[in-house]
Design a protein around this motif. Structure first.
Motif, mmCIF file in Angstrom:
data_model
loop_
_atom_site.group_PDB
_atom_site.id
_atom_site.type_symbol
_atom_site.label_atom_id
_atom_site.label_comp_id
_atom_site.label_asym_id
_atom_site.label_seq_id
_atom_site.Cartn_x
_atom_site.Cartn_y
_atom_site.Cartn_z
ATOM 1 N N GLN A 116 0.836 -1.196 0.000
ATOM 2 C CA GLN A 116 0.000 0.000 0.000
ATOM 3 C C GLN A 116 0.873 1.249 0.000
ATOM 4 N N ALA A 117 1.936 1.229 0.794
ATOM 5 C CA ALA A 117 2.834 2.376 0.859
ATOM 6 C C ALA A 117 3.550 2.602 -0.472
ATOM 7 N N MET A 118 3.959 1.519 -1.140
ATOM 8 C CA MET A 118 4.582 1.645 -2.459
ATOM 9 C C MET A 118 3.627 2.280 -3.462
ATOM 10 N N ALA A 119 2.369 1.820 -3.455
ATOM 11 C CA ALA A 119 1.384 2.349 -4.392
ATOM 12 C C ALA A 119 1.138 3.833 -4.140
ATOM 13 N N PHE A 120 1.002 4.213 -2.887
ATOM 14 C CA PHE A 120 0.764 5.606 -2.534
ATOM 15 C C PHE A 120 1.959 6.461 -2.922
ATOM 16 N N ALA A 121 3.157 5.987 -2.630
ATOM 17 C CA ALA A 121 4.361 6.741 -2.962
ATOM 18 C C ALA A 121 4.511 6.923 -4.465
ATOM 19 N N SER A 122 4.196 5.883 -5.234
ATOM 20 C CA SER A 122 4.275 5.996 -6.693
ATOM 21 C C SER A 122 3.332 7.069 -7.204
ATOM 22 N N SER A 123 2.122 7.130 -6.636
ATOM 23 C CA SER A 123 1.148 8.148 -7.042
ATOM 24 C C SER A 123 1.642 9.547 -6.685
ATOM 25 N N LEU A 124 2.219 9.686 -5.506
ATOM 26 C CA LEU A 124 2.740 10.997 -5.099
ATOM 27 C C LEU A 124 3.870 11.452 -6.014
ATOM 28 N N LEU A 125 4.745 10.537 -6.381
ATOM 29 C CA LEU A 125 5.847 10.901 -7.273
ATOM 30 C C LEU A 125 5.343 11.267 -8.662
ATOM 31 N N ALA A 126 4.350 10.517 -9.143
ATOM 32 C CA ALA A 126 3.814 10.795 -10.474
ATOM 33 C C ALA A 126 3.158 12.168 -10.543
ATOM 34 N N ALA A 127 2.603 12.614 -9.417
ATOM 35 C CA ALA A 127 1.905 13.901 -9.382
ATOM 36 C C ALA A 127 2.814 15.059 -8.996
ATOM 37 N N ALA A 128 4.058 14.775 -8.654
ATOM 38 C CA ALA A 128 4.959 15.816 -8.168
ATOM 39 C C ALA A 128 5.332 16.789 -9.279
ATOM 40 N N GLU A 129 5.502 18.027 -8.906
ATOM 41 C CA GLU A 129 5.917 19.052 -9.859
ATOM 42 C C GLU A 129 7.398 18.897 -10.169
ATOM 43 N N ALA A 141 2.194 -1.166 -8.214
ATOM 44 C CA ALA A 141 1.886 -1.737 -6.901
ATOM 45 C C ALA A 141 0.401 -1.529 -6.660
ATOM 46 N N GLU A 142 -0.281 -2.578 -6.272
ATOM 47 C CA GLU A 142 -1.717 -2.446 -6.043
ATOM 48 C C GLU A 142 -2.180 -3.400 -4.945
ATOM 49 N N HIS A 143 -3.337 -3.064 -4.395
ATOM 50 C CA HIS A 143 -3.895 -3.873 -3.312
ATOM 51 C C HIS A 143 -5.399 -3.742 -3.357
ATOM 52 N N ARG A 144 -6.077 -4.730 -2.833
ATOM 53 C CA ARG A 144 -7.539 -4.695 -2.790
ATOM 54 C C ARG A 144 -8.041 -5.654 -1.722
ATOM 55 N N ILE A 145 -9.149 -5.279 -1.132
ATOM 56 C CA ILE A 145 -9.754 -6.141 -0.132
ATOM 57 C C ILE A 145 -10.473 -7.280 -0.836
#
Length: 349
Positions: A130-143, A205-209
C-alpha cells in the motif's frame, strides 16, 4: 525509456533493512518456551528470527522507530541521497510505537527530514505494498523541480505482543505458534521520479480487499486505559482459514498483476511469494509455480514473519539477482480482512 520513471511507476534508487540483534535459532527459542525445536522446524519451518526484546527478561531493546530509521538511512545511503532530497515519507506498520506521535513523524525527525508531508498507513504485511502504491502516485503527481526522492518505509515489532512471563506449556497451539512464527524488523525503499541509472523500476503496486462477508483471519487488539486489563488475547488468528484462503488469494493476485502490466507469466524471472512462515511459504510457492521456471525469492525462514518489513527484505535479496530487463512480481496477503497486494519490478535495460 523517458526521463520519467514510467507511468504509474517509479525508479528504485535504493533499498535498506534493519533486523534487531542476533538471530534467535530454534534451539534457543525452544529452550525458552519449553517447546521442542523439532516441532518448530517441522510445522513452522522458520529456522531463525530476530526480536527487539531481550529474550531472557522481556525488556525492549529496540523500538520500531529505531529499526525504521536505520533501514531508511541505509536506503538513502544506497541511493546516494540525503534528508534534503526527500519529498515525503510514507511508513506502513501494524505495530506503531504509539498512536501519537506517529512513528513516521518520529523517523522523519530522526533522519533530519523536515517541511515535507509524512504519512503513516496502519495495516499488516500488505501495508508495505500500500505504501509503495501511494508513494508511486505521489511521485507521479509531483511538480518538476521538487525534491526527487520518496522514502517508503515498512516495519513491525511483533514481539511487543509476546508475554514471556507466562507458562507456555499451558498455551493452546493456536497461541503458542505466534511465539515461533513472528519476528521483528524494518525495511525501506528510496524511490525516484527519474529513471537515471537506477537498477530497477517499480512498475506497479496495487492492493484490494477480498474478504467481503468473510470473518477476519487475524485480529490484533489495542487496549486503552479503560480495558488494558482485559483478559482478551492481544493477537488471535484463524490458522485453518489462513491455510485455506492465502494460497487462493495469492494466485488471484499473481494473475491480476500479470494482467495489469501485460506480462505473460512465462516472462517472469523471479516471484516473491507471501512470507507467512517457512512451511506455508513452501506450499504457496508450489501452488503458484504451475510448471514455470521462475526463481523464488524468500526470507521468512531466516527473518521470521516481520510483517511490513518482508517485502523490503525480499527486494533487497532480489535486486542483485535481477538481470537487465528481468521481471519480478511480489505478493503479500494480509489475513486480517483478507487483503491481497502485489507489486511488479523490472530491471533497467
Amino acid at each position: 525509456m523517458s526521463d520519467r520513471a514510467g507511468r504509474g511507476g517509479a525508479a528504485i534508487a535504493g533499498v535498506g533493512s534493519a533486523l534487531p540483534g542476533d538471530p534467535v535459532d530454534n534451539i534457543t527459542l525452544g529452550e525458552r518456551l519449553g517447546v521442542a525445536p523439532e516441532w518448530i522446524e517441522t510445522f513452522i519451518g522458520t529456522r531463525t528470527r530476530h526480536f527487539s526484546l531481550d529474550l531472557a527478561d522481556g525488556r525492549p531493546r529496540w523500538s520500531l522507530e529505531d529499526l525504521c530509521a536505520e533501514a531508511a538511512d541505509r536506503a538513502l545511503a544506497d541511493a546516494g541521497a540525503d534528508a534534503d532530497d526527500v519529498a515525503f515519507v510514507v511508513l506502513a506498520t501494524a505495530t506503531p510505537d504509539a498512536l501519537m506521535p506517529t512513528t513516521a513523524a518520529m523517523v522523519a525527525d530522526r533522519l533530519g527530514i523536515d517541511q515535507v508531508p509524512v504519512y503513516q498507513l496502519q495495516s499488516g504485511c500488505s501495508g508495505a505494498v500500500q505504501a509503495m502504491a501511494f508513494a508511486s502516485s505521489l511521485l507521479a503527481a509531483a511538480e518538476r523541480g521538487s525534491r526527487p526522492v520518496g522514502l517508503v518505509v515498512g516495519g513491525d515489532v511483533c514481539s511487543k505482543h509476546l508475554d514471556l512471563k507466562q507458562d507456555f506449556r499451558a498455551l493452546p497451539p493456536a497461541q503458542l505458534v505466534n511465539y515461533v512464527l513472528f519476528g521483528d524488523g524494518a525495511g525501506a525503499l528510496a524511490l525516484s521520479r527519474t529513471a537515471g541509472t537506477h537498477r530497477a523500476r517499480l512498475v506497479r503496486a496495487e492492493h484490494r480487499i477480498g474478504g467481503l462477508g468473510r470473518a477476519p483471519g487475524q485480529r490484533v487488539e489495542w487496549f486503552g486505559q479503560a480495558d488494558r486489563h482485559s483478559d482478551r488475547p492481544a493477537v488471535t488468528e484463524d490458522y485453518k482459514a489462513v491455510e485455506r484462503q492465502v494460497p487462493v488469494l495469492a494466485h488471484e493476485m499473481l494473475r491480476t498483476l500479470c494482467d495489469r502490466v501485460a506480462w505473460p507469466a512465462t516472462t517472469l524471472a523471479h516471484v516473491l511469494p507471501p512470507q507467512l512462515g517457512g512451511r506455508m511459504t513452501e506450499r504457496i510457492t508450489r501452488g503458484l509455480r504451475q510448471g514455470l521456471e521462475w526463481e523464488e525469492v524468500s526470507c521468512v525462514a531466516e527473518t521470521g514473519n516481520n510483517g511490513n518489513a518482508l517485502a523490503f527484505l525480499q527486494l533487497e535479496r532480489l535486486l542483485p539477482r535481477l538481470r537487465a530487463g528481468g521481471r519480478a512480481v511480489g505478493i503479500a496477503i494480509e489475513s486480517s480482512k483478507w487483503i491481497k497486494a502485489g507489486f511488479a519490478v523490472e530491471a533497467t535495460p
